[in-house]
Design a protein around this motif. Structure first.
Motif, short mmCIF file in Angstrom:
data_model
loop_
_atom_site.label_atom_id
_atom_site.label_comp_id
_atom_site.label_asym_id
_atom_site.label_seq_id
_atom_site.Cartn_x
_atom_site.Cartn_y
_atom_site.Cartn_z
N SER A 1 -18.12 4.67 11.46
CA SER A 1 -16.99 3.75 11.25
C SER A 1 -16.75 3.50 9.77
N ALA B 1 -13.24 4.18 7.81
CA ALA B 1 -12.59 3.16 6.99
C ALA B 1 -12.26 3.71 5.59
N ASP C 1 -10.32 -3.09 6.91
CA ASP C 1 -11.35 -2.10 7.26
C ASP C 1 -12.21 -1.73 6.05
N ARG D 1 -13.78 -10.12 6.91
CA ARG D 1 -12.39 -9.82 7.28
C ARG D 1 -11.50 -11.04 7.07
N ASP E 1 -1.84 -1.43 13.15
CA ASP E 1 -2.60 -0.19 13.38
C ASP E 1 -2.13 0.51 14.65
#
Length: 627
Positions: free
Chosen positions: A165, A169, A244, A309, A557
């Motif tokens: 991941s 990103a 991200d 985030r 997204d």
């Protein structure tokens, strides 16, 4: 003093080169000293340069240093030249000073990482690239720094590349920012076509006489520059990469994705302000994008549960304020908010990194709680950053910088009531999600025990940044309170003063309204979250759709996946056996067939080998007889 200019970006470049080639063989202490030490020395040189600039302003308002001629092709001649005026000094001070604090913090934060040297090499390269971006005297050299910071962002987002991941990103950030970078490059081509130069000073001097205000050429060029800034600064609709990007280590988030690189778009527009003033349409687009971004990102922050985030969406929102200020012509207000934002947002990210490490790498704020008494220093410093982010009146740097933007969004010549309403709504939302963050993390019951406390070397940068988050705003008070405008007096030597509308209502009234909105957001956050760890109202079925929408960042997204990713994948699947592929596959199949034929002769039979040799001898003898 000009010779001093070259050493500021040169020092981190030296650190990058040494660490890249010899870092793995060096002990960690030496890596930390070299990696952080070069940035600290660059910060000291920047402070010396700034003091000299203030005491004895240079002729022409800037220091210039020509290092060498880079290349010359036809009419295009590009030099490696540096220029430092008031605007540049503000940026290089933040890059080096805040960068030095983050590097010191990183020396302890990353101590147990196996790729310690690679981390500092990448961080040093980033600082060098960012300094080139803001110190370049021409747009080609600036673009080199622009791409350099993009590369370093990619390297550091995916620093822990063992996790898939994280790699996704990093690729996402790289690809989305390429959109803006491509637009910027086309804009540079058009600028050179129109003006015959890419020297920044020459462009700003020639543009007013060459372009017609509102002309199609200048509108196209400024929009392309704006798209470049939107990509790097994560503004709508190119903002999806930044949340991200929190996959990288916390010091990366603090330096690159909060304090410096993501404000490159702000610097670009401010630096090329003469061009943007010739395009009122683009100026209005800048303001609208900023207003929409600050509102959308602020709303998204309300629903996030990952502490980093939340801060990422907050960063997008605060840069939206800077874009709003640029769009209405409040140049000095935009740069002042960049100045204060760098302190309190870097502080919040670094403090978040300490919390995450202390709680066994826990990111979910609803798995935290009760840290006020168990981590008192982190609590106090985080609180300083939070009040600055919330723009708490008179006791935080964020109040003075954000208050100016709120005022100018109404009173500037390009301002209007709708922009002001959006800015005020953003201020309310910011106070609300910041209060939510503080109460959930530091109050209530302990949900995850503290695993380890931060090293002293990590605490000192927090204290310094906390002090600046409270006090940095005092250098620029609203003119109707105290006539103290040191920041504006400095920056307005490069950027023009904001023109106000005639017959405006009292500024006091607007300041009081801003104070009321901020306090209302804090009070609502207190009512909703204080002593309520379960947050039952958030689990209401009626709010689930809205919560999911905000949590997903308004589903940008998913929208891009539907509009771009799926059609692209569909086309590639259809086209996977095109003529070119058939040609390559045919060559490969022919090679395999030939191999199978020749392999018959290599079957391991000695008698067959002897027969083959004899046949060859007879064939050669026959040829000799016949010829």
């Amino acid at each position: 003093m000009p010779p001093l200019l070259a050493f500021i970006p040169l020092l981190p470049l030296i650190g990058f080169v040494v660490l890249s080639f010899f870092g793995r063989q060096m002990p960690k202490r030496a890596v930390a000293i070299l990696g952080a030490g070069t940035i600290c020395i660059a910060a000291i040189l920047t402070i010396i340069l700034g003091l000299s600039f203030l005491q004895t302003p240079p002729a022409g308002g800037a220091y210039d240093q020509l290092l060498w001629s880079w290349f010359s092709i036809g009419n295009l001649s590009v030099d490696i030249g540096l220029r430092a005026d008031a605007l540049t000094l503000v940026f290089i001070f933040i890059i080096t000073f805040v960068g030095a604090l983050i590097h010191i913090y990183s020396a302890f934060f990353m101590w147990h990482d196996d790729d310690y040297a690679r981390f500092f090499a990448s961080m040093n390269l980033f600082v060098c690239s960012m300094l080139l971006l803001v110190m370049a005297d021409n747009l080609v050299l600036m673009y080199l720094g622009w791409e350099g910071v993009g590369l370093c962002s990619y390297l550091l987002i995916g620093f822990w590349y063992e996790v898939p991941s994280n790699c996704r990103a990093a690729i996402k950030a790289f690809l989305i920012t390429r959109i803006g970078d491509t637009a910027l490059l086309i804009g540079l081509f058009l600028l050179f076509k129109e003006l015959g130069t890419l020297n920044i000073s020459a462009i700003l001097h020639l543009a007013p006489d060459h372009f017609t205000t509102g002309g199609s050429n200048i509108v196209l060029i400024t929009i392309l520059l704006l798209v470049g800034g939107m990509g790097k600064s994560a503004q709508l609709p190119l903002q999806t990469w930044l949340p991200d990007a929190m996959a990288g280590p916390s010091p990366v988030s603090a330096l690159i994705h909060a304090a410096t690189m993501v404000t490159a778009g702000v610097y670009l527009i401010a630096r090329m302000h003469v061009l943007f003033q010739l395009s009122p349409v683009t100026m209005m687009i800048v303001a609208i994008i900023g207003a929409l971004t600050l509102f959308v990102a602020g709303c998204s922050a309300l629903a996030q549960t990952d502490i980093k985030r939340i801060l990422a969406y907050s960063t997008i929102s605060q840069i939206g304020y800077m874009f709003l200020a640029l769009g209405v012509g409040a140049w000095s207000a935009a740069i002042f908010h960049f100045f204060t934002h760098a302190f309190f947002k870097a502080l919040l990210f670094l403090a978040a990194g300490v919390i995450i490490e202390a709680l066994h790498h826990e990111h979910n704020i609803f798995m935290m709680g009760g840290l006020r008494k168990r981590m008192p220093v982190v609590f106090v410093t985080f609180l300083a950053g939070a009040v600055a982010l919330s723009a708490l009146p008179l006791v935080s740097a964020g109040f003075f910088s954000k208050d100016a933007i709120l005022w100018y969004s109404w009173s500037a010549a390009n301002g209007n009531p709708l922009l002001w309403v959006m800015a005020m709504a953003g201020a309310f939302i910011t106070a609300l999600y910041t209060t939510r963050l503080m109460l959930v993390v530091f109050w209530g019951d302990v949900r995850t025990p503290v695993h380890e406390h931060p090293a002293q070397g990590m605490v000192i940068p927090l204290i310094v940044l906390a002090f600046l988050s409270i006090t940095a705003g005092f250098i620029e008070w609203p003119h109707n309170m105290v006539h103290l405008s040191l920041f504006s007096d400095l920056v307005q030597k490069v950027l023009p003063e904001t023109v106000l509308k005639p017959d405006l209502p009292s500024e006091w009234l607007f300041q009081l309204m801003a104070v009321f909105v901020t306090l209302a957001g804090i009070y609502l956050g207190y009512l909703l979250y204080y002593g309520k760890p379960g947050i039952r109202w958030q689990r209401s079925p009626g709010l689930s759709g809205m919560r999911d929408l905000l949590f997903s960042g308004f589903k940008f997204d998913q929208l891009y996946n539907f509009l771009f990713v799926k059609p692209f994948v569909f086309i590639t699947r259809i086209n996977k056996s095109d003529v070119i592929d058939r040609l390559y596959n045919g060559i490969a199949q022919a090679a395999l067939k030939l191999n199978s034929w020749f392999a018959i002769s290599q079957n391991g039979s000695l008698r067959l080998y002897i027969v083959g040799v004899l046949a060859g001898i007879l064939f050669i003898i026959t040829l000799q007889i016949l010829l």
